[in-house]
Design a protein around this motif. Structure first.
Motif, PDB file in Angstrom:
ATOM      1  N   GLY A 151       0.776  -1.223   0.000  1.00  0.00           N
ATOM      2  CA  GLY A 151       0.000   0.000   0.000  1.00  0.00           C
ATOM      3  C   GLY A 151       0.810   1.277   0.000  1.00  0.00           C
ATOM      4  O   GLY A 151       0.291   2.340   0.334  1.00  0.00           O
ATOM      5  N   GLN A 152       2.069   1.205  -0.362  1.00  0.00           N
ATOM      6  CA  GLN A 152       2.920   2.392  -0.369  1.00  0.00           C
ATOM      7  C   GLN A 152       2.713   3.257  -1.613  1.00  0.00           C
ATOM      8  O   GLN A 152       3.187   4.386  -1.666  1.00  0.00           O
ATOM      9  N   THR A 153       2.032   2.716  -2.624  1.00  0.00           N
ATOM     10  CA  THR A 153       1.762   3.427  -3.868  1.00  0.00           C
ATOM     11  C   THR A 153       0.258   3.422  -4.101  1.00  0.00           C
ATOM     12  O   THR A 153      -0.381   2.382  -3.940  1.00  0.00           O
ATOM     13  N   PRO A 154      -0.295   4.566  -4.503  1.00  0.00           N
ATOM     14  CA  PRO A 154      -1.723   4.559  -4.847  1.00  0.00           C
ATOM     15  C   PRO A 154      -1.994   3.552  -5.975  1.00  0.00           C
ATOM     16  O   PRO A 154      -1.159   3.352  -6.855  1.00  0.00           O
ATOM     17  N   LEU A 155      -3.156   2.932  -5.955  1.00  0.00           N
ATOM     18  CA  LEU A 155      -3.438   1.841  -6.887  1.00  0.00           C
ATOM     19  C   LEU A 155      -3.923   2.310  -8.259  1.00  0.00           C
ATOM     20  O   LEU A 155      -4.569   1.554  -8.967  1.00  0.00           O
ATOM     21  N   ALA A 156      -3.607   3.511  -8.651  1.00  0.00           N
ATOM     22  CA  ALA A 156      -3.906   3.974 -10.005  1.00  0.00           C
ATOM     23  C   ALA A 156      -2.882   3.347 -10.956  1.00  0.00           C
ATOM     24  O   ALA A 156      -1.691   3.270 -10.631  1.00  0.00           O
ATOM     25  N   PRO A 157      -3.306   2.884 -12.121  1.00  0.00           N
ATOM     26  CA  PRO A 157      -2.383   2.210 -13.044  1.00  0.00           C
ATOM     27  C   PRO A 157      -1.160   3.059 -13.424  1.00  0.00           C
ATOM     28  O   PRO A 157      -0.050   2.540 -13.517  1.00  0.00           O
ATOM     29  N   LEU A 158      -1.359   4.352 -13.635  1.00  0.00           N
ATOM     30  CA  LEU A 158      -0.226   5.205 -14.000  1.00  0.00           C
ATOM     31  C   LEU A 158       0.774   5.310 -12.853  1.00  0.00           C
ATOM     32  O   LEU A 158       1.993   5.272 -13.071  1.00  0.00           O
ATOM     33  N   ASN A 159       0.298   5.399 -11.633  1.00  0.00           N
ATOM     34  CA  ASN A 159       1.200   5.457 -10.470  1.00  0.00           C
ATOM     35  C   ASN A 159       2.021   4.183 -10.347  1.00  0.00           C
ATOM     36  O   ASN A 159       3.215   4.226 -10.054  1.00  0.00           O
ATOM     37  N   ILE A 160       1.367   3.049 -10.562  1.00  0.00           N
ATOM     38  CA  ILE A 160       2.082   1.770 -10.477  1.00  0.00           C
ATOM     39  C   ILE A 160       3.100   1.653 -11.606  1.00  0.00           C
ATOM     40  O   ILE A 160       4.237   1.227 -11.390  1.00  0.00           O
ATOM     41  N   ALA A 161       2.727   2.077 -12.809  1.00  0.00           N
ATOM     42  CA  ALA A 161       3.648   2.014 -13.949  1.00  0.00           C
ATOM     43  C   ALA A 161       4.875   2.896 -13.710  1.00  0.00           C
ATOM     44  O   ALA A 161       6.010   2.482 -13.968  1.00  0.00           O
ATOM     45  N   ILE A 162       4.664   4.093 -13.204  1.00  0.00           N
ATOM     46  CA  ILE A 162       5.787   4.989 -12.931  1.00  0.00           C
ATOM     47  C   ILE A 162       6.660   4.426 -11.813  1.00  0.00           C
ATOM     48  O   ILE A 162       7.893   4.483 -11.882  1.00  0.00           O
ATOM     49  N   ALA A 163       6.049   3.861 -10.778  1.00  0.00           N
ATOM     50  CA  ALA A 163       6.823   3.253  -9.694  1.00  0.00           C
ATOM     51  C   ALA A 163       7.678   2.109 -10.218  1.00  0.00           C
ATOM     52  O   ALA A 163       8.854   1.975  -9.854  1.00  0.00           O
ATOM     53  N   LEU A 164       7.116   1.273 -11.100  1.00  0.00           N
ATOM     54  CA  LEU A 164       7.886   0.167 -11.669  1.00  0.00           C
ATOM     55  C   LEU A 164       9.006   0.684 -12.563  1.00  0.00           C
ATOM     56  O   LEU A 164      10.123   0.147 -12.538  1.00  0.00           O
ATOM     57  N   LEU A 165       8.729   1.714 -13.337  1.00  0.00           N
ATOM     58  CA  LEU A 165       9.750   2.290 -14.213  1.00  0.00           C
ATOM     59  C   LEU A 165      10.899   2.868 -13.395  1.00  0.00           C
ATOM     60  O   LEU A 165      12.072   2.629 -13.687  1.00  0.00           O
ATOM     61  N   ILE A 166      10.551   3.605 -12.357  1.00  0.00           N
ATOM     62  CA  ILE A 166      11.592   4.192 -11.516  1.00  0.00           C
ATOM     63  C   ILE A 166      12.334   3.095 -10.748  1.00  0.00           C
ATOM     64  O   ILE A 166      13.569   3.079 -10.706  1.00  0.00           O
TER      65      ILE A 166
END
Length: 71
Positions: free
Chosen positions: A29-44
């Motif tokens: 739960g450290q990242t909001p569950l919006a798809p763009l937020n998850i994609a950016i977190a994975l990219l970073i």
């Protein structure tokens, strides 16, 4: 996989670790569950670990090659 240089292989290994740790963070739960937020977190997460590990490994390989030439 043998066509990749050693620094790229090391970078890919650390990128996989970064992606795994990012997924753990998303699951906790450290990242909001919006798809763009998850994609950016994975990219970073994966991208930064790849670049840093690749840069360090490339420098180490260059130094080792210079030491061989110096002998």
């Amino acid at each position: 996989m043998s066509r990749f240089s050693l620094p790229v292989k090391i970078g890919l290994g650390f990128a996989a670790a970064g992606l795994l740790l990012t997924l753990v963070g998303v699951g906790r739960g450290q990242t909001p569950l919006a798809p763009l937020n998850i994609a950016i977190a994975l990219l970073i997460g994966g991208g930064v670990w790849f670049v840093v590990a690749w840069a360090v490994a490339s420098a180490a390989v260059d130094v080792e090659e210079d030491v061989k030439v110096g002998d």
